[in-house]
Design a protein around this motif. Structure first.
Motif, PDB file in Angstrom:
ATOM      1  N   ALA A 284      27.705  31.656  24.337  1.00 42.53           N
ATOM      2  CA  ALA A 284      27.081  31.451  22.961  1.00 42.53           C
ATOM      3  C   ALA A 284      25.948  30.257  23.406  1.00 42.53           C
ATOM      4  O   ALA A 284      24.888  30.427  23.001  1.00 42.53           O
ATOM      5  CB  ALA A 284      27.951  30.828  21.893  1.00 42.53           C
ATOM      6  N   SER A 285      26.473  29.539  24.257  1.00 42.73           N
ATOM      7  CA  SER A 285      25.371  28.461  24.560  1.00 42.73           C
ATOM      8  C   SER A 285      24.146  28.987  25.339  1.00 42.73           C
ATOM      9  O   SER A 285      23.179  28.634  25.071  1.00 42.73           O
ATOM     10  CB  SER A 285      25.952  27.263  25.378  1.00 42.73           C
ATOM     11  N   ARG A 286      24.409  29.944  26.195  1.00 43.29           N
ATOM     12  CA  ARG A 286      23.347  30.675  26.905  1.00 43.29           C
ATOM     13  C   ARG A 286      22.727  31.527  25.934  1.00 43.29           C
ATOM     14  O   ARG A 286      21.369  31.780  26.055  1.00 43.29           O
ATOM     15  CB  ARG A 286      23.948  31.395  27.880  1.00 43.29           C
ATOM     16  N   LEU A 287      23.503  32.414  25.119  1.00 37.30           N
ATOM     17  CA  LEU A 287      22.936  33.254  24.089  1.00 37.30           C
ATOM     18  C   LEU A 287      21.846  32.600  23.191  1.00 37.30           C
ATOM     19  O   LEU A 287      20.747  33.047  23.033  1.00 37.30           O
ATOM     20  CB  LEU A 287      23.813  34.127  23.306  1.00 37.30           C
ATOM     21  N   GLY A 288      22.341  31.453  22.858  1.00 32.98           N
ATOM     22  CA  GLY A 288      21.382  31.033  21.794  1.00 32.98           C
ATOM     23  C   GLY A 288      20.140  30.210  22.257  1.00 32.98           C
ATOM     24  O   GLY A 288      18.915  30.190  21.939  1.00 32.98           O
ATOM     25  N   THR A 289      20.234  29.639  23.591  1.00 39.45           N
ATOM     26  CA  THR A 289      18.853  29.506  24.359  1.00 39.45           C
ATOM     27  C   THR A 289      18.042  30.643  24.863  1.00 39.45           C
ATOM     28  O   THR A 289      16.898  30.526  24.646  1.00 39.45           O
ATOM     29  CB  THR A 289      19.244  28.794  25.972  1.00 39.45           C
ATOM     30  N   ALA A 290      18.745  31.896  25.086  1.00 43.61           N
ATOM     31  CA  ALA A 290      17.936  33.084  25.229  1.00 43.61           C
ATOM     32  C   ALA A 290      17.230  33.651  24.004  1.00 43.61           C
ATOM     33  O   ALA A 290      16.014  33.716  24.147  1.00 43.61           O
ATOM     34  CB  ALA A 290      18.899  34.233  25.870  1.00 43.61           C
ATOM     35  N   LEU A 291      17.816  33.519  22.927  1.00 45.06           N
ATOM     36  CA  LEU A 291      17.287  33.742  21.840  1.00 45.06           C
ATOM     37  C   LEU A 291      16.180  32.856  21.287  1.00 45.06           C
ATOM     38  O   LEU A 291      15.095  33.183  20.728  1.00 45.06           O
ATOM     39  CB  LEU A 291      18.306  33.615  20.428  1.00 45.06           C
ATOM     40  N   ALA A 292      16.357  31.664  21.518  1.00 45.28           N
ATOM     41  CA  ALA A 292      15.151  30.632  21.353  1.00 45.28           C
ATOM     42  C   ALA A 292      13.996  30.900  22.491  1.00 45.28           C
ATOM     43  O   ALA A 292      12.941  30.907  21.935  1.00 45.28           O
ATOM     44  CB  ALA A 292      15.729  29.282  21.524  1.00 45.28           C
ATOM     45  N   ARG A 293      14.214  31.025  23.756  1.00 45.42           N
ATOM     46  CA  ARG A 293      13.267  31.711  24.490  1.00 45.42           C
ATOM     47  C   ARG A 293      12.507  32.989  24.131  1.00 45.42           C
ATOM     48  O   ARG A 293      11.092  33.042  24.319  1.00 45.42           O
ATOM     49  CB  ARG A 293      14.034  31.983  25.967  1.00 45.42           C
ATOM     50  N   ASP A 294      13.082  33.564  23.419  1.00 41.72           N
ATOM     51  CA  ASP A 294      12.419  35.187  22.918  1.00 41.72           C
ATOM     52  C   ASP A 294      11.769  34.793  21.602  1.00 41.72           C
ATOM     53  O   ASP A 294      11.351  35.583  21.040  1.00 41.72           O
ATOM     54  CB  ASP A 294      13.505  35.930  22.971  1.00 41.72           C
ATOM     55  N   GLY A 295      11.824  33.754  21.143  1.00 43.77           N
ATOM     56  CA  GLY A 295      11.351  33.466  19.533  1.00 43.77           C
ATOM     57  C   GLY A 295      12.433  33.986  18.589  1.00 43.77           C
ATOM     58  O   GLY A 295      11.728  34.047  17.360  1.00 43.77           O
ATOM     59  N   ALA A 296      13.548  34.142  18.915  1.00 50.39           N
ATOM     60  CA  ALA A 296      14.428  34.754  17.850  1.00 50.39           C
ATOM     61  C   ALA A 296      15.181  33.447  17.216  1.00 50.39           C
ATOM     62  O   ALA A 296      15.953  33.710  16.084  1.00 50.39           O
ATOM     63  CB  ALA A 296      15.577  35.802  18.352  1.00 50.39           C
ATOM     64  N   LEU A 297      15.113  32.291  17.766  1.00 51.02           N
ATOM     65  CA  LEU A 297      15.759  31.362  17.024  1.00 51.02           C
ATOM     66  C   LEU A 297      14.751  30.081  17.625  1.00 51.02           C
ATOM     67  O   LEU A 297      14.243  29.856  18.368  1.00 51.02           O
ATOM     68  CB  LEU A 297      17.111  30.678  17.549  1.00 51.02           C
ATOM     69  N   PRO A 298      14.782  28.845  16.465  1.00 48.31           N
ATOM     70  CA  PRO A 298      13.740  27.835  16.836  1.00 48.31           C
ATOM     71  C   PRO A 298      14.348  27.139  18.299  1.00 48.31           C
ATOM     72  O   PRO A 298      15.204  26.813  18.165  1.00 48.31           O
ATOM     73  CB  PRO A 298      13.832  27.002  15.731  1.00 48.31           C
ATOM     74  N   ALA A 299      13.073  26.812  18.924  1.00 43.59           N
ATOM     75  CA  ALA A 299      13.336  26.163  20.225  1.00 43.59           C
ATOM     76  C   ALA A 299      14.021  24.829  20.121  1.00 43.59           C
ATOM     77  O   ALA A 299      14.452  24.195  20.867  1.00 43.59           O
ATOM     78  CB  ALA A 299      12.216  26.274  21.089  1.00 43.59           C
ATOM     79  N   ARG A 300      13.350  24.020  18.945  1.00 41.25           N
ATOM     80  CA  ARG A 300      13.760  22.536  19.060  1.00 41.25           C
ATOM     81  C   ARG A 300      15.258  22.417  18.722  1.00 41.25           C
ATOM     82  O   ARG A 300      15.750  21.294  19.015  1.00 41.25           O
ATOM     83  CB  ARG A 300      12.845  22.069  17.554  1.00 41.25           C
ATOM     84  N   VAL A 301      15.866  23.263  18.071  1.00 38.91           N
ATOM     85  CA  VAL A 301      17.304  23.220  17.564  1.00 38.91           C
ATOM     86  C   VAL A 301      18.008  23.827  18.993  1.00 38.91           C
ATOM     87  O   VAL A 301      19.083  23.402  19.208  1.00 38.91           O
ATOM     88  CB  VAL A 301      17.736  24.052  16.613  1.00 38.91           C
ATOM     89  N   PHE A 302      17.770  25.157  19.446  1.00 44.17           N
ATOM     90  CA  PHE A 302      18.443  25.884  20.250  1.00 44.17           C
ATOM     91  C   PHE A 302      17.926  25.973  21.554  1.00 44.17           C
ATOM     92  O   PHE A 302      18.322  26.818  22.344  1.00 44.17           O
ATOM     93  CB  PHE A 302      18.658  27.227  19.671  1.00 44.17           C
ATOM     94  N   GLY A 303      16.790  25.352  21.966  1.00 44.93           N
ATOM     95  CA  GLY A 303      16.085  25.379  23.268  1.00 44.93           C
ATOM     96  C   GLY A 303      16.738  25.123  24.407  1.00 44.93           C
ATOM     97  O   GLY A 303      16.257  25.525  25.676  1.00 44.93           O
TER      98      GLY A 303
END
Length: 427
Positions: A284-303
């Motif tokens: 999940a820690s990697r998935l959240g970062t990947a989603l933030a990288r792809d613009g699917a989650l805010p990078a400030r929180v999940f980057g």
């Protein structure tokens, strides 16, 4: 090093045969009584077309992105983001439930009831968080050893307890009505989640087109056989007491072997849970970062991985405070998993050519739609999560377009340089 069929089979079995089996027989029996065996059989039969669909997708499109990749190829980035969100936000709900299984075994030995279950959860999640914060990992070999220990434990349990079976424990067969079978089936999705991991492993095989289907076929037989054997033995040996058991495997071993088996099964349950929760939180820690990288989650929180990991930790702690029983929490999680299966099998219908594999995908698609319906109101969470992903993507696209749009020069302002990236993209 590339995977052989035997290694791939072991990893596939490990992905599916998780901690749920140590408590799912009791949860299913609580919902449907002996009729829960019908739900077990239905889920085992469903595993065949579902696992085969993901195996064929993995063989044709070998990529570590797994389901997300197939959904992106079939339906675009918004649908892929929905898959990512369903996985990511299911983890904080699933961690307390997984730890509760082990907590039940610990409480069975030392007492303390719900307080012991909560302490076990805090210990497991806290330990796993610290391990991942400092980059410590439970190796794949250790994960396989833990899975092997579980498989051996299940076999010993069945062989030693089955001689104590009584046919009379099958009556009344459906004490909660036939609708209970559907509820039990929705709960049991927890134990069969993981077939999508088969497709994620496909790039690591020596020959994906040949080896992925073979490994999947063997894994389906092994997992189905173990699950059905444990379920049947639990119902026939423990009878009505099964639905109230916190530690069904310990109860079965106590009947078949005797001695200090409860302490042994409690240790095994905790080790298995640490391994499983570690795998989910690390992923999940990697998935959240990947989603933030792809613009699917805010990078400030999940980057970063640590930010993503910390979010999962606090969300897990928060989910413990939700006024839901374990049964409902599991349905919320399985609803998210099932929606991922719906999107994955729908992608297969678009990506696979006409033929037997596409027909199997159609069977799997209809079946998982049915499971999503059987989940009932908790399935609405998965739809809300998916809608949130799509809504966030749409909002971000509008925001980017607004920032990138040229300013009016009628008021004397300077039009932006079209070669300059918007600030949101630079960030």
């Amino acid at each position: 090093m590339k995977l052989s069929v035997a290694q791939g089979t072991a990893l596939s079995v490990g992905a599916v045969l998780g901690t749920g089996v140590i408590s799912m027989p009791a949860l299913a029996a609580e919902a449907a009584g002996p009729a829960s065996l019908v739900a077990w059989l239905a889920l085992i039969l469903l595993s065949a077309p579902l696992a085969w669909t993901f195996a064929v997708l993995g063989a044709r499109h070998p990529d570590s992105g797994g389901v997300s990749t197939y959904v992106r190829l079939a339906f675009g980035p918004s649908a892929a983001a929905a898959v990512g969100w369903c996985f990511y936000f299911a983890v904080p709900l699933g961690a307390p439930a997984a730890a509760a299984f082990a907590g039940g075994y610990v409480a069975d030995v030392v007492g303390g009831g719900d307080t012991t279950v909560l302490i076990t959860f805090l210990f497991v999640v806290g330990l796993v968080y610290v391990m991942n914060w400092f980059g410590l990992r439970i190796s794949g070999r250790v994960q396989l050893v833990l899975t092997g220990v579980l498989a051996v434990l299940l076999l010993i349990t069945v062989v030693t307890a089955l001689p104590h079976a009584r046919i009379g424990n099958l009556t009344p067969f459906a004490p909660h009505g036939w609708a209970g079978i559907g509820v039990a089936a929705a709960v049991l999705v927890w134990g069969f989640a993981g077939w999508e991991a088969v497709s994620s492993l496909s790039p690591d095989y020596r020959n994906p087109r040949r080896d992925v289907p073979r490994a999947t076929a063997v894994a389906v037989v092994v997992v189905g056989g173990l699950y059905l054997a444990v379920a049947v033995t639990s119902v026939l040996v423990l009878g009505p007491a099964l639905g109230d058991s916190r530690a069904p495997l310990a109860d079965l071993l106590a009947v078949g072997v005797g001695g200090p088996v409860r302490a042994i099964t409690a240790v095994v349950a905790v080790l298995l849970t640490i391994g499983a929760v570690n795998a989910y939180l690390a992923g999940a820690s990697r998935l959240g970062t990947a989603l933030a990288r792809d613009g699917a989650l805010p990078a400030r929180v999940f980057g970063t991985q640590r930010r993503s990991l910390t979010f999962v930790l606090f969300a897990s702690l928060g989910s413990v405070l939700l006024p839901f029983p374990l049964h409902t929490s599991m349905l919320l999680v399985t609803g998210c998993f099932t929606l991922v299966y719906v999107l994955g099998t729908a992608a297969a219908l678009r990506l696979l050519p006409r033929g037997a594999s596409r027909a199997w995908a159609a069977v799997a698609f209809v079946a998982v739609i049915g499971l999503l319906v059987l989940t009932g109101p908790p399935a609405l969470l998965s739809l809300v999560v998916a809608a949130g992903a799509i809504g966030y993507q749409a909002w971000r696209a509008r925001r980017s377009a607004k920032i990138a749009s040229p300013s009016s020069i009628s008021d004397g302002s300077v039009a932006p340089n079209p070669n300059t990236k918007p600030a949101c993209e630079v960030a």
